[in-house]
Enzyme design. Structure first.
Site, PDB file in Angstrom:
ATOM      1  N   HIS B 127       1.001  -1.024   0.005  1.00 53.86           N
ATOM      2  CA  HIS B 127      -0.053  -0.050  -0.156  1.00 53.86           C
ATOM      3  C   HIS B 127       0.802   1.201   0.044  1.00 53.86           C
ATOM      4  O   HIS B 127       2.041   1.004   0.170  1.00 53.86           O
ATOM      5  CB  HIS B 127      -1.107   0.090   1.137  1.00 53.86           C
ATOM      6  CG  HIS B 127      -0.502  -0.087   2.558  1.00 53.86           C
ATOM      7  ND1 HIS B 127      -1.173   0.466   3.597  1.00 53.86           N
ATOM      8  CD2 HIS B 127       0.665  -0.310   3.103  1.00 53.86           C
ATOM      9  CE1 HIS B 127      -0.410   0.385   4.599  1.00 53.86           C
ATOM     10  NE2 HIS B 127       0.760  -0.257   4.265  1.00 53.86           N
ATOM     11  N   ASP B 204       5.960  -5.022   6.959  1.00 51.87           N
ATOM     12  CA  ASP B 204       4.695  -4.052   7.102  1.00 51.87           C
ATOM     13  C   ASP B 204       3.705  -4.753   7.779  1.00 51.87           C
ATOM     14  O   ASP B 204       3.044  -5.689   7.133  1.00 51.87           O
ATOM     15  CB  ASP B 204       4.262  -3.227   6.051  1.00 51.87           C
ATOM     16  CG  ASP B 204       3.125  -2.598   6.102  1.00 51.87           C
ATOM     17  OD1 ASP B 204       2.470  -2.536   7.330  1.00 51.87           O
ATOM     18  OD2 ASP B 204       2.624  -1.758   5.181  1.00 51.87           O
ATOM     19  N   GLN B 207      -1.781  -4.722   8.761  1.00 54.72           N
ATOM     20  CA  GLN B 207      -2.845  -5.428   8.338  1.00 54.72           C
ATOM     21  C   GLN B 207      -2.682  -7.008   9.550  1.00 54.72           C
ATOM     22  O   GLN B 207      -3.596  -7.632   9.442  1.00 54.72           O
ATOM     23  CB  GLN B 207      -3.100  -5.965   7.048  1.00 54.72           C
ATOM     24  CG  GLN B 207      -3.433  -4.839   6.255  1.00 54.72           C
ATOM     25  CD  GLN B 207      -4.793  -4.032   6.570  1.00 54.72           C
ATOM     26  OE1 GLN B 207      -5.821  -4.671   7.302  1.00 54.72           O
ATOM     27  NE2 GLN B 207      -5.073  -2.848   6.565  1.00 54.72           N
ATOM     28  N   LYS B 230      -5.596  -0.155  13.822  1.00 56.40           N
ATOM     29  CA  LYS B 230      -6.180  -1.169  13.045  1.00 56.40           C
ATOM     30  C   LYS B 230      -6.114  -2.216  13.926  1.00 56.40           C
ATOM     31  O   LYS B 230      -6.295  -3.515  13.427  1.00 56.40           O
ATOM     32  CB  LYS B 230      -5.314  -1.284  11.641  1.00 56.40           C
ATOM     33  CG  LYS B 230      -5.274  -0.422  10.866  1.00 56.40           C
ATOM     34  CD  LYS B 230      -4.552  -0.810   9.542  1.00 56.40           C
ATOM     35  CE  LYS B 230      -4.253   0.362   8.607  1.00 56.40           C
ATOM     36  NZ  LYS B 230      -5.249   0.695   7.835  1.00 56.40           N
ATOM     37  N   CYS B 368      -5.792   2.789  -1.428  1.00 56.54           N
ATOM     38  CA  CYS B 368      -4.472   3.299  -1.203  1.00 56.54           C
ATOM     39  C   CYS B 368      -3.471   2.327  -1.565  1.00 56.54           C
ATOM     40  O   CYS B 368      -2.286   2.192  -1.238  1.00 56.54           O
ATOM     41  CB  CYS B 368      -4.260   3.455   0.295  1.00 56.54           C
ATOM     42  SG  CYS B 368      -4.891   5.055   0.812  1.00 56.54           S
TER      43      CYS B 368
END
Lengths: 141, 410
Positions: B127, B204, B207, B230, B368
């Site tokens: 993203h 990353d 998520q 998140k 995104c």
């Protein structure tokens, strides 16, 4: 019909809808019925930014009046554009510049007008007024 | 692993006040969890308690409140370290979120690691927050940006990834779970492959932290970033994890108070780890909120939560598949709680507009991750993203709403 009269007509049409589904079915129908834009105007130059779906808007000045044509790849967006075209097309640059778009609020599509909303109704309106402004400047010169 | 009963799930769900509201006169079905999750009452209460009774600036006061708040803040750092199994607490740097974490890392590494002629390897599913910072630094430093391609299923092409590694990039930056496709990347294997070439890896985790157990030592990643919001914590708090050896090598990114040791007009010496990376007054309430979110998650068995969530996602996939023209964008073998789709003959934004009117909150657009949309040649997708508080009933409502929207649009 003046811009105000067309807006009033749309308001009374929308007042007959009983729920959101009727309203959106109507918008979808309007989207599907929208007169086709000349394919050669579906270029990046005619693309309106700020929309989640792509919207192309073209204008021409004929005998002092602006006519708009447009297209979008999303049908609800197209329906809303069609409403705007119905209201503003066929009027002089001055009339378009002076007009408001309060009917959007009155037919319950105000949430589509919020600047944060990504369908870009605000950008469409702005673009229409911008065209009117340009034509007016050209005429004044 | 214990299995959740329906009653236990309802009890868990009851702790999230924002889930219990009507929109357009009907109960909200919140399926935009990949954008942000709702907050349990305990997180909200923690923030209120901090500002009601504990508010003060930390790390510099001798007075009682300051000492208490400093201790709470540093304890939260330990909780976070423990949550992702960092070796020591100073490996946790608090930031504003994933984006700021990546910017901190990029801003620091560009000063000594990424020079002209070097390269950085990312994947085609990043993203924007794990793409644009690297791209911009590559432009500044005349460094090359290498991109690992995606297969048609929406997985990273591992063979091509290996080939790119042989070009010896200075850093690999990859997402753990794709926010646009739902793909769970085999990060552990990818890290091992990169390390074989001596290349450090950033994962990353934006998520992943809310959906699966993360163990940074087991993964052996050099850097790991995530956002609090998140994972049921407040917006505006995030984490950069980095191995100590890297943090010692890295120059500071932002300058100001808190991160200094001795300051004169001529020069400044910097504070020890982790403070040299935390310039200015930190977001104490956010850090405490993040700790509360971790405590909330830890009341439950993560494996069971994951299994429950996977069940919901499977059900959604099976039911959505029956809609004529349904096309999933991303069909990875290993999928997390994200389902991206388009329906032939309809535009994602139209579906989003209509299901919203049926009280179902999904996201439409490019999420995104514009290059991902380009890769799959779609203007955008409809994305339903799940958390463990979603129910089977909500999945049914989603499917019914999409069915109805499609029938209106065709």
């Amino acid at each position: 019909m003046t811009i105000t009269e067309t807006q009033q007509e749309i308001i009374s049409e929308f007042s007959m809808f009983e729920d959101w589904m009727d309203k959106y079915n109507y918008l979808i129908e309007m989207g599907k019925d929208m007169p086709k834009i000349d394919e050669r105007y579906k270029t990046n130059n005619h693309l309106i930014s700020g929309c989640q779906s792509r919207v192309w808007l073209h204008s021409e000045l004929k005998e002092g009046k602006i006519s708009f044509t447009a297209d979008s790849d999303a049908v609800i967006t197209k329906g809303i554009v069609n409403l705007l075209i119905r209201v503003f097309s066929g009027h002089t640059p001055e009339e378009i510049l002076e007009a408001n778009a309060d009917f959007i609020d009155q037919i319950g599509l105000k949430d589509h007008l919020s600047p944060t909303r990504s369908n870009g109704l605000v950008s469409m309106l702005k673009q229409m007024k911008l065209y009117a402004q340009v034509y007016k400047l050209k005429q004044d010169n | 692993m214990t299995k959740f009963t329906a009653g236990e799930m309802l009890e868990l769900r009851a702790q999230f006040p924002a889930l219990h509201q009507n929109v357009y006169g009907k109960p909200l079905v919140y399926l935009d969890n990949a954008a942000t999750t709702q907050k349990p009452q305990s997180v909200i209460d923690r923030i209120v308690a901090y500002y009601s009774h504990e508010n003060t600036n930390i790390h510099r006061g001798v007075h009682y409140l300051s000492q208490q708040a400093t201790e709470a803040y540093e304890n939260a750092r330990k909780t976070v370290a423990d949550f992702i199994n960092a070796a020591v607490a100073h490996e946790i740097i608090f930031t504003r979120g994933t984006t700021e974490s990546v910017n901190l890392l990029a801003g620091s590494l560009k000063q000594f690691l990424l020079q002209e002629g070097d390269s950085v390897l990312i994947s085609g599913m990043e993203h924007h927050s794990n793409l644009v910072p690297w791209q911009q630094i590559c432009l500044q430093n005349k460094t090359k940006l290498l991109v690992a391609e995606l297969t048609n299923k929406g997985e990273i092409d591992l063979e091509q990834f290996k080939q790119l590694l042989s070009q010896k990039p200075k850093l690999v930056a990859i997402t753990h779970i794709s926010n646009a496709l739902g793909t769970i990347n085999p990060v552990k294997e990818m890290i091992r492959l990169a390390h074989d070439f001596g290349i450090p890896v950033l994962v990353d985790g934006a998520q992943s932290v809310a959906h699966t157990t993360v163990d940074v030592q087991d993964l052996d990643c050099d850097f790991f970033v995530f956002s609090g919001h998140k994972m049921f914590a407040p917006m505006g708090i995030g984490v950069l994890y980095a191995k100590t050896e890297w943090l010692e090598k890295m120059p500071p990114w932002q300058f100001g108070g808190e991160m200094v040791d001795q300051v004169s007009f001529e020069e400044t010496t910097f504070n020890q780890l982790p403070f040299k990376f935390e310039a200015g007054t930190p977001y104490v309430a956010g850090v405490l909120g993040l700790e509360a979110a971790i405590k909330f998650i830890r009341q439950y068995d993560m494996k069971s939560l994951e299994a429950y969530e996977n069940g919901i996602v499977r059900q959604a996939l099976e039911m959505l598949q029956t809609i004529p023209g349904m096309r999933f964008i991303g069909e990875p073998i290993h999928r997390a709680g994200v389902i991206s789709f388009v329906v032939d003959g309809t535009h994602p934004s139209d579906i989003g507009t209509l299901v919203d009117k049926m009280s179902v909150a999904v996201r439409t657009g490019h999420h995104c991750a514009q290059p991902v949309m380009t890769r799959f040649d779609v203007p955008g997708t409809v994305r339903a993203s799940f958390a463990f508080y979603n129910t089977e009933e909500e999945v049914e409502k989603l499917v019914k709403a999409v069915e109805k929207a499609v029938s209106m649009l065709r």
